[in-house]
Scaffold this motif. Structure first.
Motif, PDB file in Angstrom:
ATOM      1  N   GLY A   1      -0.617  10.793   2.156  1.00 46.01           N
ATOM      2  CA  GLY A   1      -0.988   9.444   1.732  1.00 46.01           C
ATOM      3  C   GLY A   1      -0.336   8.364   2.573  1.00 46.01           C
ATOM      4  O   GLY A   1      -1.003   7.425   3.020  1.00 46.01           O
ATOM      5  N   THR A   2       0.973   8.486   2.805  1.00 43.72           N
ATOM      6  CA  THR A   2       1.638   7.474   3.625  1.00 43.72           C
ATOM      7  C   THR A   2       1.113   7.512   5.057  1.00 43.72           C
ATOM      8  O   THR A   2       0.946   6.460   5.689  1.00 43.72           O
ATOM      9  CB  THR A   2       3.160   7.707   3.626  1.00 43.72           C
ATOM     10  N   GLY A   3       0.816   8.716   5.558  1.00 44.10           N
ATOM     11  CA  GLY A   3       0.237   8.815   6.904  1.00 44.10           C
ATOM     12  C   GLY A   3      -1.103   8.113   6.990  1.00 44.10           C
ATOM     13  O   GLY A   3      -1.413   7.461   7.997  1.00 44.10           O
TER      14      GLY A   3
ATOM     15  N   ALA B   1       0.833  -1.208   0.000  1.00 51.63           N
ATOM     16  CA  ALA B   1       0.000   0.000   0.000  1.00 51.63           C
ATOM     17  C   ALA B   1       0.865   1.255   0.000  1.00 51.63           C
ATOM     18  O   ALA B   1       0.580   2.227  -0.707  1.00 51.63           O
ATOM     19  CB  ALA B   1      -0.944  -0.006   1.204  1.00 51.63           C
ATOM     20  N   LEU B   2       1.936   1.247   0.794  1.00 52.82           N
ATOM     21  CA  LEU B   2       2.842   2.400   0.833  1.00 52.82           C
ATOM     22  C   LEU B   2       3.495   2.643  -0.529  1.00 52.82           C
ATOM     23  O   LEU B   2       3.605   3.786  -0.989  1.00 52.82           O
ATOM     24  CB  LEU B   2       3.925   2.181   1.887  1.00 52.82           C
ATOM     25  N   ALA B   3       3.906   1.565  -1.187  1.00 53.29           N
ATOM     26  CA  ALA B   3       4.546   1.709  -2.497  1.00 53.29           C
ATOM     27  C   ALA B   3       3.593   2.332  -3.510  1.00 53.29           C
ATOM     28  O   ALA B   3       3.964   3.248  -4.260  1.00 53.29           O
ATOM     29  CB  ALA B   3       5.030   0.338  -2.987  1.00 53.29           C
ATOM     30  N   PHE B   4       2.359   1.852  -3.531  1.00 52.56           N
ATOM     31  CA  PHE B   4       1.373   2.396  -4.466  1.00 52.56           C
ATOM     32  C   PHE B   4       1.073   3.870  -4.166  1.00 52.56           C
ATOM     33  O   PHE B   4       0.957   4.701  -5.071  1.00 52.56           O
ATOM     34  CB  PHE B   4       0.084   1.575  -4.415  1.00 52.56           C
ATOM     35  N   VAL B   5       0.917   4.195  -2.890  1.00 57.51           N
ATOM     36  CA  VAL B   5       0.553   5.561  -2.496  1.00 57.51           C
ATOM     37  C   VAL B   5       1.683   6.546  -2.821  1.00 57.51           C
ATOM     38  O   VAL B   5       1.431   7.665  -3.279  1.00 57.51           O
ATOM     39  CB  VAL B   5       0.210   5.598  -0.989  1.00 57.51           C
ATOM     40  N   ILE B   6       2.911   6.133  -2.611  1.00 59.06           N
ATOM     41  CA  ILE B   6       4.040   7.019  -2.920  1.00 59.06           C
ATOM     42  C   ILE B   6       4.110   7.290  -4.423  1.00 59.06           C
ATOM     43  O   ILE B   6       4.329   8.435  -4.860  1.00 59.06           O
ATOM     44  CB  ILE B   6       5.362   6.408  -2.409  1.00 59.06           C
ATOM     45  N   GLY B   7       3.913   6.262  -5.234  1.00 61.52           N
ATOM     46  CA  GLY B   7       3.930   6.448  -6.680  1.00 61.52           C
ATOM     47  C   GLY B   7       2.830   7.374  -7.162  1.00 61.52           C
ATOM     48  O   GLY B   7       3.074   8.314  -7.941  1.00 61.52           O
ATOM     49  N   LEU B   8       1.607   7.140  -6.684  1.00 55.06           N
ATOM     50  CA  LEU B   8       0.486   7.995  -7.067  1.00 55.06           C
ATOM     51  C   LEU B   8       0.674   9.419  -6.561  1.00 55.06           C
ATOM     52  O   LEU B   8       0.391  10.395  -7.257  1.00 55.06           O
ATOM     53  CB  LEU B   8      -0.821   7.419  -6.513  1.00 55.06           C
TER      54      LEU B   8
ATOM     55  N   MET C   1       3.033  17.091   8.160  1.00 56.52           N
ATOM     56  CA  MET C   1       2.661  15.817   7.546  1.00 56.52           C
ATOM     57  C   MET C   1       3.891  14.964   7.242  1.00 56.52           C
ATOM     58  O   MET C   1       3.861  13.736   7.378  1.00 56.52           O
ATOM     59  CB  MET C   1       1.869  16.070   6.267  1.00 56.52           C
ATOM     60  N   PHE C   2       4.985  15.604   6.849  1.00 56.50           N
ATOM     61  CA  PHE C   2       6.234  14.871   6.609  1.00 56.50           C
ATOM     62  C   PHE C   2       6.726  14.221   7.907  1.00 56.50           C
ATOM     63  O   PHE C   2       7.076  13.032   7.937  1.00 56.50           O
ATOM     64  CB  PHE C   2       7.291  15.822   6.051  1.00 56.50           C
TER      65      PHE C   2
END
Length: 539
Positions: free
Chosen positions: A445-447, A394-401, A517-518
């Motif tokens: 997104g990652t959060g 899920a993290l990989a997909f969210v970072i890409g998007l 957020m970061f």
């Protein structure tokens, strides 16, 4: 074949389902009531699974050697604790992404209509939606606890326990929403004055906010019923309910705003009334699925009874999640108060760009909720490492998007803003706001993935602490000291004036949001590998 592996498949004739669009994903068979469970059985997942039913249940019921009901993990017969993790993630996420798109589009529709009325209407609608978000995020903590328990029970193949927990969650959620919604409707004007809003905004949007407060009762029923279905692995019916809700809202809104035909002319408040009507229609569809046996869950009022231990467990799990949601919403209100020092244009820019930012977060929200459900079901099935890998994907997909959307919003910020307003004073301010906040999309997104996954695993304390630190000890203080205004904090007779260390104007507030957020995502990362969230017991 060993006795423990014996099973028989019993199939019954199909029953017609009136939503053709869902037919590729849903197939129903005759399903009679489950036996009513005793208090002892409710308290014991093992006892629940040994209940024998002598009447037909769902299609392809599997009866193990001990007599326990082991139905398919979802209505398509897809076991979400087996097979490809990324495929399962997207299979469950895409309906929730569509649902998020519809929810965000609905808020944007109100902003667009408000833009046709006045800048004050835009600011007022943004404030009203923030207040509604405060109410709903507090309530959604209870839904989170219900989802954590339902997904675990489904993963453990304990459907009767899942049904029982869902009804207990409904009790708490409905009670909370009713009390808070009625209270908010009574104190609408004082709540708006609390933020220091101008009389023009209060006059324009007070009725809109009052109706929205009353509408949270209908919204709560739709969201909590949808959350139960999603936790059981069925995200399609909630998507259909949201589709009905949003289409109805969009169609009815101009009739109530402008008083077309025989409808009353209510101004921007008409959009809120249209939303309330639409919410009841969406709720009806979710309830139809839950109470008529058209889903993995089959709820029955005849089997309902208050279960204090389950209610207390739900409050224990849901309390920190509710506090976390309210922390975010109250922090948003504080940020609104800080932005209000820069006038109506600043408030309108903040409201508009946060809605555009929400639109960009659609994929992340759907993937985050899907990640939470899959993690919960895999933990229920005794597969903790598979639950952890779900979060990785899920993290990989969210970072890409998120990276793609950030690039698009930074480049095309003027075009995005012009979709909502043509006001010559507002457009340049909103463009700067949007470009700064676009940089936070990856971290938002990652959060979301971290928080949803931990929450649905039953570990709601870590997200609460992360939210408290990032928003109340980083975002708000930083906004105060780099926006060029001198703010004084007063509490119990004591006051402290924050120093001004930089003067970025209202854009300093936008930068504080991005930085916070970061840091929130940075806080979550070691906790993911540490792994105590994998060992939480929720049923």
């Amino acid at each position: 074949m060993t006795p423990s592996s014996k099973r028989c498949n019993v199939t019954y004739g199909p029953r017609w389902f009136p939503l053709p669009i869902l037919s590729p994903y849903i197939s129903f068979k005759a399903k009679p009531p489950l036996q009513r469970q005793s208090a002892e059985h409710t308290a014991s997942p093992v006892a629940q699974t040994t209940a024998v039913t002598t009447e037909p249940q769902l299609d392809n019921i599997r009866i193990d050697a001990h007599g326990g009901s082991r139905g398919p993990v979802n209505l398509k017969g897809k076991d979400l604790t087996q097979g490809s993790i990324p495929k399962n993630l997207w299979w469950l996420a895409w309906p929730q992404i569509v649902e998020s798109l519809l929810n965000t589009a609905d808020q944007l529709v109100d902003i667009v209509w408000a833009g046709m009325i006045s800048v004050s209407a835009i600011a007022g609608v943004g404030i009203a939606q923030t207040y509604r978000q405060l109410v709903m995020t507090g309530r959604m903590g209870l839904d989170t606890a219900m989802s954590a328990q339902v997904s675990r029970a489904i993963g453990a193949r304990n459907d009767p326990l899942a049904n029982h927990v869902a009804l207990q969650g409904f009790t708490l959620s409905a009670s909370f929403s009713t009390v808070v919604g009625l209270s908010g409707a009574m104190f609408t004007i004082p709540l708006m004055k609390l933020l220091g809003l101008g009389d023009d905004i209060i006059e324009t949007a007070s009725l809109y906010l009052r109706i929205q407060f009353l509408g949270v009762i209908a919204l709560a029923f739709r969201q909590m019923s949808g959350a139960a279905l999603q936790a059981a692995g069925n995200a399609v019916i909630p998507m259909a309910a949201t589709t009905v809700t949003r289409i109805t809202h969009i169609i009815l809104t101009p009739f109530f705003i402008f008083g077309l035909f025989f409808f009353p002319e209510l101004g921007i408040a008409g959009a809120a009334l249209a939303d309330v009507i639409a919410q009841f229609l969406g709720t009806s569809l979710n309830f139809w699925a839950l109470f008529t046996g058209k889903s993995r869950l089959h709820l029955k009022l005849s089997a309902y009874r208050l279960d204090p231990p389950v209610l207390l467990r739900t409050l224990k799990i849901g309390g920190p999640a509710a506090i976390s949601g309210m922390e975010r919403s109250v922090a948003q209100l504080v940020i609104v108060g800080l932005v209000s020092a820069f006038g109506t244009v600043g408030l309108a820019a903040f409201s508009l760009t946060r809605r555009a930012e929400n639109l960009a977060m659609l994929g992340a929200g759907g993937l985050a909720r899907a990640s939470g459900v899959l993690a919960g079901q895999n933990l229920g099935a005794g597969r903790p490492e598979r639950a952890r890998k779900t979060v990785y994907w899920a993290l990989a997909f969210v970072i890409g998007l998120g990276a793609l959307l950030t690039l698009l919003l930074v480049i095309f910020a003027p075009s995005v803003v012009l979709l909502f307003t043509r006001d010559a004073d507002l457009v340049p301010v909103a463009v700067v706001w949007l470009r700064i906040l676009a940089l936070s999309i990856i971290f938002l997104g990652t959060g979301q993935v971290f928080a949803q996954s931990f929450n649905t695993a039953g570990d709601t304390m870590a997200p609460m602490i992360a939210t408290l630190i990032s928003m109340w000890f980083i975002e708000i203080p930083l906004a105060m000291v780099i926006s060029g205004h001198q703010y004084t904090i007063g509490l119990f007779g004591f006051s402290y004036t924050m120093p001004v260390i930089a003067d970025f104007g209202q854009y300093g507030i936008a930068w504080s949001i991005t930085i916070a957020m970061f840091l929130r995502s940075v806080f979550f990362l070691p906790y993911l590998f540490w792994g105590p969230w994998l060992r939480k017991r929720v049923i």
